[in-house]
Design a protein around this motif. Sequence first.
Motif, PDB file in Angstrom:
ATOM      1  N   PRO A 185     -52.961   1.605  15.053  1.00  0.00           N
ATOM      2  CA  PRO A 185     -54.715   1.436  13.901  1.00  0.00           C
ATOM      3  C   PRO A 185     -53.512   0.222  13.385  1.00  0.00           C
ATOM      4  N   ALA A 186     -54.148  -0.709  13.016  1.00  0.00           N
ATOM      5  CA  ALA A 186     -53.950  -1.603  12.094  1.00  0.00           C
ATOM      6  C   ALA A 186     -53.671  -1.159  10.682  1.00  0.00           C
ATOM      7  N   ASN A 187     -54.842   0.112  10.272  1.00  0.00           N
ATOM      8  CA  ASN A 187     -54.892  -0.097   9.390  1.00  0.00           C
ATOM      9  C   ASN A 187     -53.494   1.575   8.574  1.00  0.00           C
ATOM     10  N   GLN A 188     -53.148   1.189   9.049  1.00  0.00           N
ATOM     11  CA  GLN A 188     -51.788   2.334   9.039  1.00  0.00           C
ATOM     12  C   GLN A 188     -50.320   2.052   9.493  1.00  0.00           C
ATOM     13  N   ASP A 189     -49.874   2.418   8.458  1.00  0.00           N
ATOM     14  CA  ASP A 189     -48.490   1.908   8.147  1.00  0.00           C
ATOM     15  C   ASP A 189     -47.024   2.078   9.885  1.00  0.00           C
ATOM     16  N   ILE A 190     -46.593   1.009  10.567  1.00  0.00           N
ATOM     17  CA  ILE A 190     -46.181   0.910  11.807  1.00  0.00           C
ATOM     18  C   ILE A 190     -45.063   2.271  12.288  1.00  0.00           C
ATOM     19  N   ALA A 191     -44.525   2.142  10.823  1.00  0.00           N
ATOM     20  CA  ALA A 191     -43.641   3.090  10.825  1.00  0.00           C
ATOM     21  C   ALA A 191     -43.559   4.376  11.166  1.00  0.00           C
ATOM     22  N   THR A 192     -45.468   4.815  10.704  1.00  0.00           N
ATOM     23  CA  THR A 192     -45.704   5.567  11.041  1.00  0.00           C
ATOM     24  C   THR A 192     -46.297   6.545  12.440  1.00  0.00           C
ATOM     25  N   SER A 193     -46.352   5.488  13.144  1.00  0.00           N
ATOM     26  CA  SER A 193     -46.886   5.192  14.353  1.00  0.00           C
ATOM     27  C   SER A 193     -46.786   6.352  15.422  1.00  0.00           C
ATOM     28  N   THR A 214     -55.046  -1.750  16.880  1.00  0.00           N
ATOM     29  CA  THR A 214     -56.395  -1.691  16.458  1.00  0.00           C
ATOM     30  C   THR A 214     -57.388  -1.320  15.032  1.00  0.00           C
ATOM     31  N   LYS A 215     -58.595  -1.814  15.660  1.00  0.00           N
ATOM     32  CA  LYS A 215     -59.107  -1.960  13.718  1.00  0.00           C
ATOM     33  C   LYS A 215     -58.588  -2.813  13.104  1.00  0.00           C
ATOM     34  N   LEU A 216     -58.162  -4.149  13.024  1.00  0.00           N
ATOM     35  CA  LEU A 216     -57.945  -5.005  12.871  1.00  0.00           C
ATOM     36  C   LEU A 216     -58.427  -5.757  11.423  1.00  0.00           C
ATOM     37  N   ASP A 217     -59.987  -5.382  12.210  1.00  0.00           N
ATOM     38  CA  ASP A 217     -61.402  -5.375  10.544  1.00  0.00           C
ATOM     39  C   ASP A 217     -60.922  -4.592   9.835  1.00  0.00           C
ATOM     40  N   LEU A 218     -60.984  -3.516   9.879  1.00  0.00           N
ATOM     41  CA  LEU A 218     -60.608  -2.346   8.592  1.00  0.00           C
ATOM     42  C   LEU A 218     -59.322  -2.602   7.814  1.00  0.00           C
ATOM     43  N   MET A 219     -58.736  -3.281   7.755  1.00  0.00           N
ATOM     44  CA  MET A 219     -57.738  -3.791   7.095  1.00  0.00           C
ATOM     45  C   MET A 219     -58.003  -4.135   5.397  1.00  0.00           C
ATOM     46  N   ASP A 220     -57.433  -3.827   4.603  1.00  0.00           N
ATOM     47  CA  ASP A 220     -57.510  -4.146   2.996  1.00  0.00           C
ATOM     48  C   ASP A 220     -57.943  -5.698   2.947  1.00  0.00           C
ATOM     49  N   LYS A 221     -58.685  -6.168   2.170  1.00  0.00           N
ATOM     50  CA  LYS A 221     -59.213  -7.218   2.103  1.00  0.00           C
ATOM     51  C   LYS A 221     -57.892  -7.478   1.140  1.00  0.00           C
ATOM     52  N   GLY A 222     -57.218  -8.511   1.258  1.00  0.00           N
ATOM     53  CA  GLY A 222     -56.146  -9.414   1.623  1.00  0.00           C
ATOM     54  C   GLY A 222     -55.226  -9.601   1.913  1.00  0.00           C
ATOM     55  N   THR A 223     -54.855  -8.025   2.720  1.00  0.00           N
ATOM     56  CA  THR A 223     -53.696  -7.558   3.919  1.00  0.00           C
ATOM     57  C   THR A 223     -53.362  -8.317   5.916  1.00  0.00           C
ATOM     58  N   ASN A 224     -53.108  -8.405   5.381  1.00  0.00           N
ATOM     59  CA  ASN A 224     -53.278  -8.743   7.526  1.00  0.00           C
ATOM     60  C   ASN A 224     -51.891  -7.793   8.226  1.00  0.00           C
ATOM     61  N   ALA A 225     -52.460  -8.110   9.485  1.00  0.00           N
ATOM     62  CA  ALA A 225     -50.991  -7.430  10.304  1.00  0.00           C
ATOM     63  C   ALA A 225     -49.911  -8.036  11.311  1.00  0.00           C
ATOM     64  N   LEU A 226     -49.671  -9.669  10.573  1.00  0.00           N
ATOM     65  CA  LEU A 226     -49.340 -10.858  11.139  1.00  0.00           C
ATOM     66  C   LEU A 226     -47.662 -10.332  11.572  1.00  0.00           C
ATOM     67  N   ASP A 227     -47.479  -9.910  10.146  1.00  0.00           N
ATOM     68  CA  ASP A 227     -45.636  -8.951  10.903  1.00  0.00           C
ATOM     69  C   ASP A 227     -45.758  -7.956  11.834  1.00  0.00           C
ATOM     70  N   VAL A 228     -47.123  -7.497  12.358  1.00  0.00           N
ATOM     71  CA  VAL A 228     -46.542  -7.079  13.235  1.00  0.00           C
ATOM     72  C   VAL A 228     -46.575  -7.458  14.643  1.00  0.00           C
ATOM     73  N   LEU A 229     -47.862  -8.365  14.476  1.00  0.00           N
ATOM     74  CA  LEU A 229     -48.306  -9.187  15.684  1.00  0.00           C
ATOM     75  C   LEU A 229     -47.397 -10.415  16.159  1.00  0.00           C
ATOM     76  N   SER A 269     -61.200 -15.776  16.437  1.00  0.00           N
ATOM     77  CA  SER A 269     -61.400 -17.463  16.351  1.00  0.00           C
ATOM     78  C   SER A 269     -61.287 -17.869  14.540  1.00  0.00           C
ATOM     79  N   SER A 270     -62.191 -17.335  14.648  1.00  0.00           N
ATOM     80  CA  SER A 270     -62.667 -17.326  12.912  1.00  0.00           C
ATOM     81  C   SER A 270     -61.866 -16.457  11.806  1.00  0.00           C
ATOM     82  N   SER A 271     -60.681 -16.410  11.688  1.00  0.00           N
ATOM     83  CA  SER A 271     -60.133 -15.521  11.376  1.00  0.00           C
ATOM     84  C   SER A 271     -59.186 -16.284  10.128  1.00  0.00           C
ATOM     85  N   PRO A 272     -58.822 -16.979   9.012  1.00  0.00           N
ATOM     86  CA  PRO A 272     -57.170 -17.653   8.139  1.00  0.00           C
ATOM     87  C   PRO A 272     -56.410 -17.256   9.024  1.00  0.00           C
ATOM     88  N   ASP A 273     -56.380 -15.880   8.841  1.00  0.00           N
ATOM     89  CA  ASP A 273     -54.811 -15.106   8.997  1.00  0.00           C
ATOM     90  C   ASP A 273     -54.466 -15.253  10.757  1.00  0.00           C
TER      91      ASP A 273
END
Length: 613
Positions: A185-193, A214-229, A269-273
């Motif tokens: 899940p994107a709202n979890q630190d990848i180091a703890t996966s 998964t769950k990219l839409d549930l991440m805190d506002k102002g954060t993204n998962a680009l470093d992982v992706l 498609s509509s996500s700025p990130d």
Amino acid sequence: MATMEGLIGLVNRIQRACTVLGDYGGDSALPTLWESLPSVAVVGGQSSGKSSVLESIVGRDFLPRGSGIVTRRPLVLQLHKTEQGMQEYAEFLHMEKKRFTDFSVIRKEIQDETDRITGRSKQISHVPIHLSIYSPNVVNLTLIDLPGLTKVAVEGQPESIVQDIENMVRSFIEKPNCIILAITPANQDIATSDAIRIARQVDPAGERTFGVLTKLDLMDKGTNALDVLEGRSYRLQHPWVGIVNRSQVDINKNVDMIAARRREREFFSSSPDYGNLASKMGSEYLAKLLSKHLESVIKARIPGIASLINKSIGELEAELDYLGRPVAIDAGAQLYTILELCRAFDRIFKEHLDGGRPGGDRIFAVFDHQLPVALKRLPFDRHLSLQNVRKVVSEADGYQPHLIAPEQGYRRLIDSSLNYFRGPSEASVDAVHFILKEIVRRSIAETQELKRFPTLQAELAAAANEALERFREDSKKTTLRLVDMESSYLTVDFFRKLPQQVEKVGGNPSAASDDRYAEGHFHRIGSNVSSYVGMVSETLKNSIPKAVVHCQVREAKRSLLNDFYIQLGKKEGRQLAQLLGENPEVMERRQQCAKRLELYKSARDEIDSVSWS
């Protein structure tokens, strides 16, 4: 040139055949055709979104949901792409030939089948559930959904549950042909996966691992998962894929997958990130990515798979030859089969006797060691003692003392002495009998063709042992007759020498008369009898083995199964069929081999029919 759908469809059909015929390795250490074919194992922690990913790939809502461990048995999910316009349906391996078109019923059956093995508990089981889905909206693919990794045992679970689940997951993803779909899940630190942790342990280079966020839409506002992706946080050989799961509200409202996929596309498609990655995100892209990768893996594996198939075909055909082909149902053919089996047994039996196999040497040991030792141990010293000789001779004289030589005394002493030879004679017959019985037992056990037919083995053993009993009785009569013959007629020359011995006593008749009742006289009689008995002993030591071999060994070689053959000729077809009743384990093993052989040959034909680029 083979198309992608053709390659993966081929593998899928072979995998399906493998599961139907039970050629599925699971967590076995033994290699099977199933395990040689690439498949995708879905790995992730509890509530990581595994179910949503699978349902997105299938395009249907069909998996059980809930809190805690929902997936408690491996689910082997085989997707078969059908032509457009055909109705979607599913089949369970444990409910063959029953088609499910209502996917809510499929969900319930998965839950019920899980409970059948694990009970209504929170236990897990290694026994997989096999589900095939046929739909125009899927790609050809085999996915294995595994229980979610967990860190703590909850109420109702054994403390070992954490390690048990991890061991189960490892048993699948350790295999070199398994592609790992690691769900995090994107709202979890990848180091703890948990998924990445266990994938890295079995695939440290990341060559078999696909990361799914998964769950990219549930991440805190102002954060993204680009470093992982984009592979900066944790790099894999294959690109990371982002997924937007259906929300719980969508699930509760039964929002269909078509609408869910449209919303997912709109999100990226509509996500700025993630806008610049939109073409490489989403469940539809993930399914195509896996299919494309599978195509390349299959192409690389085909030579090895073909080699395994050809090797397995050879081994299975050899095992079928060893187990024997199915028995004919025609009475004439059955009789011929039984006779051939009897001849095979008889050949091995004779090899034991004639020296090709061990056994005959033990019979020789009876004659060379056991019989001579038994003869030497006969109590002649006691029987021919001075006291016993005096007693026997005196009793034989009656009221009239003997004049020259105590002939009646001699005869009684010799006759009673020769009677001792009956024991070693009978013992030799019995010893050879028991050796022959043991050789029969070993010969039946060593006749590979007979292993299939326990009833025929028992009948053969009974008939052979019955014949050996007859041979033993005949041999006893013959050997005892040899002993009786020695008692019936004494060698005349022996008695003719006795008066000469009397004359040697000084030539004085009165001296002979005086010595007639002295110790020397009785000692001489005992010595004479002992000499005669020794002569007979040497004769019997040679004649008893001849009689035993003639009556037992030679007859066993010549006519051990004669009576059995006579009885066999009187049996009807039903009785012959009963004799050829097989060991159930052998029958089951042959059926398994035949089915696997058919599967492997079919797989070989499938592979040969495809034109490889």
